[in-house]
Write an enzyme that holds these catalytic residues in place. Structure first.
Site, PDB file in Angstrom:
ATOM      1  N   LYS A 299      26.525 -24.399 -12.358  1.00  0.00           N
ATOM      2  CA  LYS A 299      27.281 -23.644 -13.363  1.00  0.00           C
ATOM      3  C   LYS A 299      28.586 -24.363 -13.716  1.00  0.00           C
ATOM      4  CE  LYS A 299      24.504 -20.336 -14.390  1.00  0.00           C
ATOM      5  NZ  LYS A 299      24.065 -20.097 -15.770  1.00  0.00           N
TER       6      LYS A 299
ATOM      7  N   TYR B 270      23.826 -23.172  -6.910  1.00  0.00           N
ATOM      8  CA  TYR B 270      23.921 -22.438  -8.186  1.00  0.00           C
ATOM      9  C   TYR B 270      25.315 -22.640  -8.788  1.00  0.00           C
ATOM     10  CZ  TYR B 270      24.426 -18.335 -11.281  1.00  0.00           C
ATOM     11  OH  TYR B 270      24.670 -17.497 -12.344  1.00  0.00           O
TER      12      TYR B 270
ATOM     13  N   SER C 197      29.158 -19.105 -15.541  1.00  0.00           N
ATOM     14  CA  SER C 197      29.381 -18.032 -14.566  1.00  0.00           C
ATOM     15  C   SER C 197      30.787 -18.179 -14.011  1.00  0.00           C
ATOM     16  CB  SER C 197      28.378 -18.159 -13.415  1.00  0.00           C
ATOM     17  OG  SER C 197      28.755 -17.331 -12.340  1.00  0.00           O
TER      18      SER C 197
HETATM   19  N1  LIG Z   1      23.904 -11.174 -13.873  1.00  0.00           N
HETATM   20  C1  LIG Z   1      25.087 -11.631 -13.496  1.00  0.00           C
HETATM   21  O1  LIG Z   1      25.827 -10.963 -12.729  1.00  0.00           O
HETATM   22  C2  LIG Z   1      25.582 -12.972 -13.967  1.00  0.00           C
HETATM   23  C3  LIG Z   1      26.862 -13.389 -13.640  1.00  0.00           C
HETATM   24  C4  LIG Z   1      27.326 -14.614 -14.106  1.00  0.00           C
HETATM   25  C5  LIG Z   1      26.505 -15.408 -14.893  1.00  0.00           C
HETATM   26  N2  LIG Z   1      25.251 -15.009 -15.171  1.00  0.00           N
HETATM   27  C6  LIG Z   1      24.431 -15.886 -15.988  1.00  0.00           C
HETATM   28  O2  LIG Z   1      24.004 -15.147 -17.130  1.00  0.00           O
HETATM   29  C7  LIG Z   1      22.713 -15.596 -17.530  1.00  0.00           C
HETATM   30  C8  LIG Z   1      21.761 -14.403 -17.584  1.00  0.00           C
HETATM   31  O3  LIG Z   1      21.775 -13.744 -16.349  1.00  0.00           O
HETATM   32  P1  LIG Z   1      20.947 -12.401 -16.092  1.00  0.00           P
HETATM   33  O4  LIG Z   1      21.466 -11.795 -14.846  1.00  0.00           O
HETATM   34  O5  LIG Z   1      20.899 -11.601 -17.344  1.00  0.00           O
HETATM   35  O6  LIG Z   1      19.504 -13.035 -15.759  1.00  0.00           O
HETATM   36  P2  LIG Z   1      18.091 -12.341 -15.511  1.00  0.00           P
HETATM   37  O7  LIG Z   1      18.155 -10.860 -15.751  1.00  0.00           O
HETATM   38  O8  LIG Z   1      17.562 -12.847 -14.209  1.00  0.00           O
HETATM   39  O9  LIG Z   1      17.219 -12.980 -16.703  1.00  0.00           O
HETATM   40  C9  LIG Z   1      16.981 -14.351 -16.712  1.00  0.00           C
HETATM   41  C10 LIG Z   1      16.337 -14.706 -18.014  1.00  0.00           C
HETATM   42  O10 LIG Z   1      16.033 -16.100 -17.989  1.00  0.00           O
HETATM   43  C11 LIG Z   1      14.626 -16.296 -18.136  1.00  0.00           C
HETATM   44  N3  LIG Z   1      14.254 -17.461 -17.356  1.00  0.00           N
HETATM   45  C12 LIG Z   1      14.365 -17.653 -16.008  1.00  0.00           C
HETATM   46  N4  LIG Z   1      13.939 -18.881 -15.680  1.00  0.00           N
HETATM   47  C13 LIG Z   1      13.552 -19.468 -16.839  1.00  0.00           C
HETATM   48  C14 LIG Z   1      13.032 -20.742 -17.157  1.00  0.00           C
HETATM   49  N5  LIG Z   1      12.789 -21.670 -16.231  1.00  0.00           N
HETATM   50  N6  LIG Z   1      12.762 -21.023 -18.463  1.00  0.00           N
HETATM   51  C15 LIG Z   1      12.999 -20.113 -19.427  1.00  0.00           C
HETATM   52  N7  LIG Z   1      13.482 -18.889 -19.183  1.00  0.00           N
HETATM   53  C16 LIG Z   1      13.758 -18.574 -17.904  1.00  0.00           C
HETATM   54  C17 LIG Z   1      13.989 -14.974 -17.678  1.00  0.00           C
HETATM   55  O11 LIG Z   1      12.729 -14.708 -18.249  1.00  0.00           O
HETATM   56  P3  LIG Z   1      11.322 -15.215 -17.637  1.00  0.00           P
HETATM   57  O12 LIG Z   1      11.271 -14.725 -16.229  1.00  0.00           O
HETATM   58  O13 LIG Z   1      10.300 -14.603 -18.540  1.00  0.00           O
HETATM   59  O14 LIG Z   1      11.330 -16.706 -17.773  1.00  0.00           O
HETATM   60  C18 LIG Z   1      15.020 -13.990 -18.235  1.00  0.00           C
HETATM   61  O15 LIG Z   1      14.826 -13.803 -19.613  1.00  0.00           O
HETATM   62  C19 LIG Z   1      22.304 -16.672 -16.518  1.00  0.00           C
HETATM   63  O16 LIG Z   1      22.646 -17.932 -17.060  1.00  0.00           O
HETATM   64  C20 LIG Z   1      23.159 -16.356 -15.314  1.00  0.00           C
HETATM   65  O17 LIG Z   1      23.378 -17.503 -14.522  1.00  0.00           O
HETATM   66  C21 LIG Z   1      24.770 -13.799 -14.741  1.00  0.00           C
END
Ligand SMILES: NC(=O)c1ccc[n+]([C@@H]2O[C@H](COP(=O)([O-])OP(=O)(O)OC[C@H]3O[C@@H](n4cnc5c(N)ncnc54)[C@H](OP(=O)(O)O)[C@@H]3O)[C@@H](O)[C@H]2O)c1
Length: 182
Positions: A169, A165, A152
């Site tokens: 990261k 968090y 991130s």
């Molecule tokens: N969205 C942003 O703005 C942003 C920015 C920077 C970085 N990121 C990073 O990008 C990645 C994806 O983000 P996102 O926003 O797309 O996330 P999201 O929509 O919240 O989706 C999270 C995914 O991880 C799974 N998950 C959560 N806890 C888990 C666990 N303990 N074991 C296995 N699977 C798990 C969830 O499915 P289940 O609930 O079915 O487990 C889901 O598939 C993350 O690493 C996040 O830190 C996101």
């Protein structure tokens, strides 16, 4: 005739096996779609099998190859389980995209509770670490592979009220370098 892999498409992933924890929605789902479009067989994973089945079905309906497999990356037994499955069914792994993450606490860093701390570290740090360990062991047996971990912008500059968090990261960035180095 000997089959050759096209060198014109640098993103050709035909015959590659890819595991994507955190692929049931969001960024992970898009990564799964993209890798499948490039020809990889994608193992869509998260805690909720039904949601993973839905993404895998969408990929198959679009002409790609995918399956769903549940794994809570904070549970070491689940990690062992998914790798046992991959070993027995596919015998190899070429790509791991660690994408599943937890961000349960938004608030002042001084008020971080132990359970929020533990949950964030369990998923974002311990989960990524042992996923990489198991993937690395399997990849080593078959000449290598690629491990990609979603970090991130918070890894470089802590997000406001997202202390723990951001810390995990930042660790993911260093972890990726440590695995690459060894
Ligand atoms: N969205 C942003 O703005 C942003 C920015 C920077 C970085 N990121 C990073 O990008 C990645 C994806 O983000 P996102 O926003 O797309 O996330 P999201 O929509 O919240 O989706 C999270 C995914 O991880 C799974 N998950 C959560 N806890 C888990 C666990 N303990 N074991 C296995 N699977 C798990 C969830 O499915 P289940 O609930 O079915 O487990 C889901 O598939 C993350 O690493 C996040 O830190 C996101």
């Amino acid at each position: 005739m000997k089959e050759t892999v096209s060198t014109t498409n640098l993103f050709d992933l035909r015959r590659k096996i890819a595991l994507i924890p955190g692929a049931s929605r969001g960024i992970g789902e898009e990564i799964a779609n993209l890798l499948a479009e490039q020809g990889a067989h994608v193992i869509v994973s998260s805690r909720k099998l039904e949601d993973c089945e839905s993404v895998a079905r969408g990929i198959r309906e679009a002409g790609g190859s995918a399956e769903a497999y549940p794994c809570h990356v904070g549970r070491l037994d689940d990690i062992k389980g998914v790798f046992q499955h991959i070993r027995s069914i596919h015998g190899r792994l070429d790509i791991l995209v660690s994408n599943a993450a937890a961000n349960p606490y938004f608030g002042h860093i001084l008020d971080t509770g132990l359970s929020s701390f533990e949950k964030t570290v369990e998923v974002n740090l311990r989960g990524y670490f042992f996923m990489s360990v198991e993937a690395g062991k399997l990849m080593r047996e078959h000449g290598g592979g690629a491990i990609v971990s979603t970090a991130s912008v918070n890894a470089l500059q802590p997000g406001d009220k997202q202390g723990i968090y951001s810390i995990t990261k930042a660790a993911v960035v260093n972890m990726t370098r440590a695995f690459a180095k060894e």
